[in-house]
Design a protein around this motif. Structure first.
Motif, PDB file in Angstrom:
ATOM      1  N   ALA A 120     -13.281  -5.898 -14.599  1.00  0.00           N
ATOM      2  CA  ALA A 120     -13.593  -5.510 -13.247  1.00  0.00           C
ATOM      3  C   ALA A 120     -13.913  -6.449 -12.571  1.00  0.00           C
ATOM      4  CB  ALA A 120     -14.433  -4.233 -13.017  1.00  0.00           C
ATOM      5  N   SER A 121     -13.604  -6.825 -11.327  1.00  0.00           N
ATOM      6  CA  SER A 121     -13.997  -8.057 -10.641  1.00  0.00           C
ATOM      7  C   SER A 121     -15.084  -7.935  -9.429  1.00  0.00           C
ATOM      8  CB  SER A 121     -12.896  -8.892  -9.845  1.00  0.00           C
ATOM      9  OG  SER A 121     -12.036  -8.089  -9.109  1.00  0.00           O
ATOM     10  N   GLY A 122     -15.040  -6.445  -9.140  1.00  0.00           N
ATOM     11  CA  GLY A 122     -15.856  -5.966  -8.227  1.00  0.00           C
ATOM     12  C   GLY A 122     -15.184  -6.031  -6.834  1.00  0.00           C
ATOM     13  N   GLU A 123     -13.835  -6.688  -6.902  1.00  0.00           N
ATOM     14  CA  GLU A 123     -13.264  -6.457  -5.414  1.00  0.00           C
ATOM     15  C   GLU A 123     -12.328  -5.405  -5.481  1.00  0.00           C
ATOM     16  OE1 GLU A 123     -12.382 -11.189  -4.682  1.00  0.00           O
ATOM     17  OE2 GLU A 123     -11.678 -10.580  -6.633  1.00  0.00           O
ATOM     18  N   SER A 124     -11.946  -5.162  -4.129  1.00  0.00           N
ATOM     19  CA  SER A 124     -11.119  -3.884  -3.906  1.00  0.00           C
ATOM     20  C   SER A 124      -9.923  -4.444  -3.023  1.00  0.00           C
ATOM     21  CB  SER A 124     -11.900  -2.825  -3.166  1.00  0.00           C
ATOM     22  OG  SER A 124     -12.580  -3.104  -1.888  1.00  0.00           O
ATOM     23  N   ILE A 125      -8.955  -3.319  -3.259  1.00  0.00           N
ATOM     24  CA  ILE A 125      -7.772  -3.863  -2.094  1.00  0.00           C
ATOM     25  C   ILE A 125      -7.298  -2.422  -1.525  1.00  0.00           C
ATOM     26  CG2 ILE A 125      -6.218  -3.145  -4.339  1.00  0.00           C
ATOM     27  CD1 ILE A 125      -4.207  -5.770  -3.235  1.00  0.00           C
ATOM     28  N   THR A 126      -6.474  -2.649  -0.466  1.00  0.00           N
ATOM     29  CA  THR A 126      -6.237  -1.165   0.442  1.00  0.00           C
ATOM     30  C   THR A 126      -4.779  -1.330  -0.146  1.00  0.00           C
ATOM     31  OG1 THR A 126      -7.773  -1.551   2.052  1.00  0.00           O
ATOM     32  CG2 THR A 126      -5.916  -0.239   2.577  1.00  0.00           C
ATOM     33  N   LEU A 127      -4.208   0.030  -0.448  1.00  0.00           N
ATOM     34  CA  LEU A 127      -2.911   0.377  -0.782  1.00  0.00           C
ATOM     35  C   LEU A 127      -2.714   1.591   0.179  1.00  0.00           C
ATOM     36  CD1 LEU A 127      -1.104   0.470  -3.992  1.00  0.00           C
ATOM     37  CD2 LEU A 127      -0.908   2.693  -2.351  1.00  0.00           C
ATOM     38  N   THR A 128      -1.671   1.556   1.020  1.00  0.00           N
ATOM     39  CA  THR A 128      -1.279   2.700   1.835  1.00  0.00           C
ATOM     40  C   THR A 128       0.004   3.382   1.385  1.00  0.00           C
ATOM     41  OG1 THR A 128      -2.270   1.583   3.652  1.00  0.00           O
ATOM     42  CG2 THR A 128      -0.668   3.008   4.297  1.00  0.00           C
ATOM     43  N   ALA A 129       0.305   4.543   1.259  1.00  0.00           N
ATOM     44  CA  ALA A 129       1.560   5.102   0.814  1.00  0.00           C
ATOM     45  C   ALA A 129       1.866   6.187   1.809  1.00  0.00           C
ATOM     46  CB  ALA A 129       0.770   5.565  -0.686  1.00  0.00           C
ATOM     47  N   THR A 130       3.113   6.262   1.589  1.00  0.00           N
ATOM     48  CA  THR A 130       3.728   7.459   2.647  1.00  0.00           C
ATOM     49  C   THR A 130       3.577   8.683   1.802  1.00  0.00           C
ATOM     50  OG1 THR A 130       5.715   6.144   3.206  1.00  0.00           O
ATOM     51  CG2 THR A 130       5.879   8.182   3.177  1.00  0.00           C
ATOM     52  N   ARG A 131       3.258   9.573   2.865  1.00  0.00           N
ATOM     53  CA  ARG A 131       2.666  10.924   2.433  1.00  0.00           C
ATOM     54  C   ARG A 131       3.565  11.865   3.271  1.00  0.00           C
ATOM     55  NH1 ARG A 131      -1.737  12.207  -0.399  1.00  0.00           N
ATOM     56  NH2 ARG A 131      -0.281  13.514  -1.297  1.00  0.00           N
ATOM     57  N   TYR A 132       4.071  12.840   2.507  1.00  0.00           N
ATOM     58  CA  TYR A 132       5.154  13.957   2.897  1.00  0.00           C
ATOM     59  C   TYR A 132       5.092  15.212   2.207  1.00  0.00           C
ATOM     60  CZ  TYR A 132       9.338  16.203   4.836  1.00  0.00           C
ATOM     61  OH  TYR A 132      10.221  17.303   5.203  1.00  0.00           O
ATOM     62  N   SER A 133       4.803  16.244   2.721  1.00  0.00           N
ATOM     63  CA  SER A 133       4.839  17.444   2.241  1.00  0.00           C
ATOM     64  C   SER A 133       5.808  18.384   2.879  1.00  0.00           C
ATOM     65  CB  SER A 133       3.713  18.133   2.093  1.00  0.00           C
ATOM     66  OG  SER A 133       3.914  19.433   1.560  1.00  0.00           O
ATOM     67  N   PRO A 134       7.121  18.903   2.294  1.00  0.00           N
ATOM     68  CA  PRO A 134       7.913  19.625   3.132  1.00  0.00           C
ATOM     69  C   PRO A 134       7.461  20.666   3.655  1.00  0.00           C
ATOM     70  CG  PRO A 134       8.485  19.328   0.748  1.00  0.00           C
ATOM     71  CD  PRO A 134       7.536  18.536   0.909  1.00  0.00           C
ATOM     72  N   GLU A 135       6.480  21.347   2.900  1.00  0.00           N
ATOM     73  CA  GLU A 135       6.070  22.715   3.431  1.00  0.00           C
ATOM     74  C   GLU A 135       5.030  22.416   4.559  1.00  0.00           C
ATOM     75  OE1 GLU A 135       5.205  21.638   0.312  1.00  0.00           O
ATOM     76  OE2 GLU A 135       6.932  22.468  -0.902  1.00  0.00           O
ATOM     77  N   ALA A 136       4.332  21.163   4.665  1.00  0.00           N
ATOM     78  CA  ALA A 136       3.166  20.950   5.640  1.00  0.00           C
ATOM     79  C   ALA A 136       3.526  20.184   6.603  1.00  0.00           C
ATOM     80  CB  ALA A 136       1.945  20.818   4.960  1.00  0.00           C
ATOM     81  N   ASP A 137       4.515  19.332   6.598  1.00  0.00           N
ATOM     82  CA  ASP A 137       4.594  18.018   7.576  1.00  0.00           C
ATOM     83  C   ASP A 137       5.892  18.222   8.107  1.00  0.00           C
ATOM     84  OD1 ASP A 137       2.058  17.003   6.620  1.00  0.00           O
ATOM     85  OD2 ASP A 137       3.143  16.079   4.990  1.00  0.00           O
ATOM     86  N   VAL A 138       5.930  17.840   9.398  1.00  0.00           N
ATOM     87  CA  VAL A 138       7.241  17.756  10.250  1.00  0.00           C
ATOM     88  C   VAL A 138       7.736  16.431   9.570  1.00  0.00           C
ATOM     89  CG1 VAL A 138       8.140  17.522  12.529  1.00  0.00           C
ATOM     90  CG2 VAL A 138       6.263  19.204  12.148  1.00  0.00           C
TER      91      VAL A 138
END
Lengths: 133, 249
Positions: free
Chosen positions: B2-20
């Motif tokens: 572990a380097s102690g550093e962090s990274i931001t990962l952004t992902a697509t979210r979609y749930s057909p039951e809940a999201d338009v």
């Protein structure tokens, strides 16, 4: 982002009987335009005008050259095949730009322009005098 | 380590039951330079948010399951290192041009249908009896089609293809390359059968030779070359048939 997409899939269609004809002329036009058009411009326009004694360095010499039937056939092939190459490429450019409808009409305009230009090239080539004056 | 550093990962979210419609969710996770994007997604799934859905299997570029759009480019997430983006943000979206099922999972039914259309198997007019032995092939005959047999059906080429984006009927790069793979196989006798699917206005003639399919292919299959070569063969056959009918194959 697409959630739904009308996936038409690939239906049973007949083999395209005419596309290979146009594509063959397109490929030949691409070859001739890439190889001979730059040479033609170099010899006729650049070197000739720069005073280099090439065969086309004067109008009289160029005319004498064009009296040869083989040179006329070459001039016609260079013009007409380059035009067909443009027509086919431009037809696909239009599709790449997002125009998916009116395919038949777009093809008609593109190939029609190339055919009209080729007929005009044939007319000019045939009207060249057979012997230099 | 572990380097102690962090990274931001952004992902697509979609749930057909809940999201338009789909939306983006960001996760800040520990960064290690030997992690690939798929490792990061699995880290999120295991330790941050177990509801995130995505496909994966082999983790070594063989199964073709983990194709996604990473920072705008269709790519195998198992072959895409975080260090190539660090310290920038990574945005992971589903493959373009396919219907979305959930989060990063797309519906591949259309692709599967098209693969089957090109009959990707050896077709013989008459099968040799087993007693006559195997169908032998020289190294040169293998070389003919080997490049096209490397496809792992990851669908990156379909996500990158602007023609498929506009025209869902287009047979598409991988299916055409696979059809060519069997047409070039010396053991196969089904070329004419496949041409009924390949040489149509929705097949090779729909391709405008943009070439992005070959750019994104992780296996160097070069589907654009397969399409161009099939166009050349079909055109030569056409001219032979119409101008030199006695020379037709």
């Amino acid at each position: 982002m697409q959630i739904q997409r009308d996936m038409a899939t690939h239906g049973e269609k007949d083999v395209d009987r005419i596309e290979p004809f146009w594509w063959g002329l397109f490929a030949a036009g691409g070859g001739i335009a890439a190889m001979f058009a730059p040479m033609q411009i170099l010899l006729q326009d650049l070197l000739g005008n720069a005073g280099v004694p090439v065969a086309t360095s004067s109008y009289r010499r160029a005319r004498r050259l064009a009296a040869n039937p083989l040179v006329r056939m070459y001039l016609f092939a260079l013009t007409s095949l380059s035009l067909v190459h443009w027509a086919h490429r431009f037809r696909y450019y239009v599709m790449d730009l997002g125009v998916t409808g009116a395919r038949r009409q777009i093809a008609l305009v593109c190939y029609g322009t190339a055919i009209a230009g080729s007929l005009d090239a044939a007319r000019i080539v045939l009207r060249l005098p057979g012997r230099a004056r | 380590m572990a380097s102690g550093e962090s990274i931001t990962l952004t992902a697509t979210r979609y749930s057909p039951e809940a999201d338009v419609e789909p939306w983006l969710q960001s996760y800040v996770i520990p960064y290690r330079e030997d992690m690939v994007v798929l490792d990061a997604l699995n880290y999120i799934k295991s330790y941050v948010d177990g509801t995130l859905s995505f496909r994966w299997s082999c983790r070594m570029g063989i199964c073709g399951s983990c194709g996604m759009t990473v920072n705008g480019t269709p790519t195998l997430t198992c072959a895409s290192f975080l260090r190539d983006f660090f310290p920038g943000e990574i945005v992971v979206e589903p493959l373009a041009n396919f219907p979305l099922v959930r989060d990063l999972v797309i519906d591949m039914s259309d692709f599967m249908h098209k693969l089957g259309m090109v009959k990707p198997w050896i077709i013989r007019d008459r099968d040799k009896p087993v007693t006559e032995g195997e169908y032998r092939q020289t190294p040169a005959q293998l070389e003919e089609y080997q490049q096209y047999s490397q496809c792992i059906n990851c669908m990156l080429c379909y996500a990158a293809c602007p023609v498929y984006a506009m025209e869902p009927e287009f047979l598409g790069p991988a299916a055409i390359a696979l059809g060519r793979r069997y047409n070039l196989d010396s053991r196969d006798e089904g070329a004419l059968d496949r041409l009924k699917v390949l040489a149509t206005s929705d097949g090779i003639w729909d391709c405008t030779f943009v070439g992005e399919c070959s750019v994104v292919c992780p296996k160097n299959v070069d589907p654009a070359k397969a399409i161009q070569q099939t166009k050349v063969d079909t055109t030569i056959d056409w001219y032979k048939q119409h101008l030199l009918p006695w020379m037709r194959r």
